[in-house]
Design an enzyme around this catalytic site. Structure first.
Site, PDB file in Angstrom:
ATOM      1  N   ASN A   9       1.283 -30.298  12.781  1.00 47.22           N
ATOM      2  CA  ASN A   9      -0.002 -29.692  12.631  1.00 47.22           C
ATOM      3  C   ASN A   9      -0.148 -28.911  11.490  1.00 47.22           C
ATOM      4  O   ASN A   9       0.077 -27.356  11.839  1.00 47.22           O
ATOM      5  CB  ASN A   9      -0.572 -29.138  13.930  1.00 47.22           C
ATOM      6  CG  ASN A   9      -1.851 -28.659  14.071  1.00 47.22           C
ATOM      7  OD1 ASN A   9      -2.528 -28.826  12.931  1.00 47.22           O
ATOM      8  ND2 ASN A   9      -2.380 -27.740  15.120  1.00 47.22           N
ATOM      9  N   TRP A  10      -0.616 -29.186  10.471  1.00 47.28           N
ATOM     10  CA  TRP A  10      -0.800 -28.476   9.393  1.00 47.28           C
ATOM     11  C   TRP A  10      -1.855 -27.505   9.304  1.00 47.28           C
ATOM     12  O   TRP A  10      -1.869 -26.521   8.525  1.00 47.28           O
ATOM     13  CB  TRP A  10      -1.062 -29.322   8.099  1.00 47.28           C
ATOM     14  CG  TRP A  10       0.118 -29.882   7.352  1.00 47.28           C
ATOM     15  CD1 TRP A  10       1.268 -29.751   7.965  1.00 47.28           C
ATOM     16  CD2 TRP A  10       0.326 -30.970   6.326  1.00 47.28           C
ATOM     17  NE1 TRP A  10       2.205 -30.802   7.243  1.00 47.28           N
ATOM     18  CE2 TRP A  10       1.591 -31.550   6.568  1.00 47.28           C
ATOM     19  CE3 TRP A  10      -0.796 -31.442   5.537  1.00 47.28           C
ATOM     20  CZ2 TRP A  10       2.145 -32.150   5.526  1.00 47.28           C
ATOM     21  CZ3 TRP A  10      -0.233 -32.318   4.686  1.00 47.28           C
ATOM     22  CH2 TRP A  10       1.010 -32.719   4.617  1.00 47.28           C
ATOM     23  N   LYS A  11      -2.728 -27.400  10.144  1.00 42.27           N
ATOM     24  CA  LYS A  11      -3.940 -26.412  10.620  1.00 42.27           C
ATOM     25  C   LYS A  11      -4.569 -26.343   9.248  1.00 42.27           C
ATOM     26  O   LYS A  11      -4.801 -27.441   8.342  1.00 42.27           O
ATOM     27  CB  LYS A  11      -3.194 -25.170  11.010  1.00 42.27           C
ATOM     28  CG  LYS A  11      -2.339 -25.143  12.196  1.00 42.27           C
ATOM     29  CD  LYS A  11      -2.092 -23.982  12.934  1.00 42.27           C
ATOM     30  CE  LYS A  11      -1.269 -24.151  14.098  1.00 42.27           C
ATOM     31  NZ  LYS A  11      -0.823 -23.339  15.016  1.00 42.27           N
ATOM     32  N   GLY A 226       3.925 -23.832  11.908  1.00 40.83           N
ATOM     33  CA  GLY A 226       4.249 -23.283  10.635  1.00 40.83           C
ATOM     34  C   GLY A 226       5.548 -23.785   9.909  1.00 40.83           C
ATOM     35  O   GLY A 226       5.636 -24.187   8.709  1.00 40.83           O
TER      36      GLY A 226
HETATM   37  P1  13P Z   1       3.570 -22.708  15.332  1.00 41.85           P
HETATM   38  O1  13P Z   1       4.551 -23.817  15.454  1.00 41.85           O
HETATM   39  O2  13P Z   1       2.864 -22.323  14.054  1.00 41.85           O
HETATM   40  O3  13P Z   1       3.579 -21.857  16.418  1.00 41.85           O
HETATM   41  O4  13P Z   1       2.237 -23.467  15.924  1.00 41.85           O
HETATM   42  C1  13P Z   1       1.958 -24.495  17.007  1.00 41.85           C
HETATM   43  C2  13P Z   1       0.746 -25.024  17.032  1.00 41.85           C
HETATM   44  O5  13P Z   1      -0.188 -24.502  17.384  1.00 41.85           O
HETATM   45  C3  13P Z   1       0.932 -26.427  16.988  1.00 41.85           C
HETATM   46  O6  13P Z   1      -0.361 -27.205  17.091  1.00 41.85           O
END
Ligand code: 13P
Length: 241
Positions: A9-11, A226
């Site tokens: 999930n690249w956000k 991340g």
């Molecule tokens: P992190 O791996 O950065 O903790 O994020 C997890 C997440 O929200 C995946 O959707």
């Protein structure tokens, strides 16, 4: 157990150019990958079109990070199912804790989005998870069971992925113990009529903890934030032992 799915999930990260650069490196690192593992990249809407052209089929599937429940209309800033399927998108993240925390998403709206995704042939990845204070108050099971029950009203469990993402573990480096994630995912599975639904763990998944997480019997994959931004590190996660 469900099908193994490792999703990034690249956000709100990566331009089109950065996304193509990532794919170039990832594709060469996945040659040895086990074909039984599905690899999904949930990219920003703006990168999906060009990524789809670069992937055309292949091992890596495309996911979006949200979907509206209407096909079109006066919903500024939203994206609909037909807009995603036209780009070759197959998965969509729904009800992520960041949407719930910053953008007013509720179990009810997440439920509408899950149903809309399915009606357009997309596989929703429904995210659930408790806050630190809910965990400390001993409310984890109640919170999760409620999120699952409300999120899955009228939902077809034959085309569904669930991600257990404890909010206190997201982006904090504070991973949930693998055995505890396994236990909560077992609680989620007890709520489901279809025992084959893929249930992922998400929250500070990294190359150095993926092996332990994936060794747990209830955990069918990971939703990686991340650590999905770097193609070499993400390839190591996909190629977990
Ligand atoms: P992190 O791996 O950065 O903790 O994020 C997890 C997440 O929200 C995946 O959707």
């Amino acid at each position: 157990m469900g099908k193994i799915i490792i999703a990034g999930n690249w956000k709100m990260h990566k331009t089109q150019a950065e996304a193509l650069e990532f794919l170039h490196v990832l594709k060469s690192s996945l040659e040895e990958a086990n074909e039984a593992r599905e690899v999904v990249l949930c990219a920003p809407f703006t990168a999906l079109g060009i990524m789809s052209k670069s992937l055309h089929g292949g091992l890596i599937r495309l996911g979006a990070q949200n979907i509206h429940w209407k096909e079109n209309g006066a919903y500024t800033g939203e994206i609909s199912g037909p807009m995603l399927t036209e780009l070759g998108v197959e998965y969509v993240v729904v009800g992520h804790s960041e949407r719930r925390q910053y953008f007013g998403e509720t179990d009810e709206t997440a439920n509408y989005r899950v149903i809309a995704a399915q009606s357009h042939g997309l596989t929703p990845i429904l995210c659930v998870g408790e806050t630190k204070s809910q965990r400390d108050a001993g409310e984890t099971e109640t919170v999760i069971i409620n999120q699952i029950k409300r999120g899955l009203v009228d939902v077809d469990q034959n085309n569904l992925v669930i991600a257990y993402e404890p909010i206190w573990a997201i982006g904090t480096g504070d991973t949930c113990e693998a055995s505890e994630a396994n236990r909560v995912i077992g609680v989620i599975r007890e709520q489901l009529s279809n025992q084959e639904v893929t249930i992922q763990y998400g929250g500070s998944v990294k190359a150095n903890n993926i092996d332990e997480i994936m060794a747990q019997p209830e955990i069918d994959g990971a939703l990686v934030g991340g650590a999905s931004l770097d193609p070499v590190g993400f390839a190591r996660i996909v190629n977990y032992h």
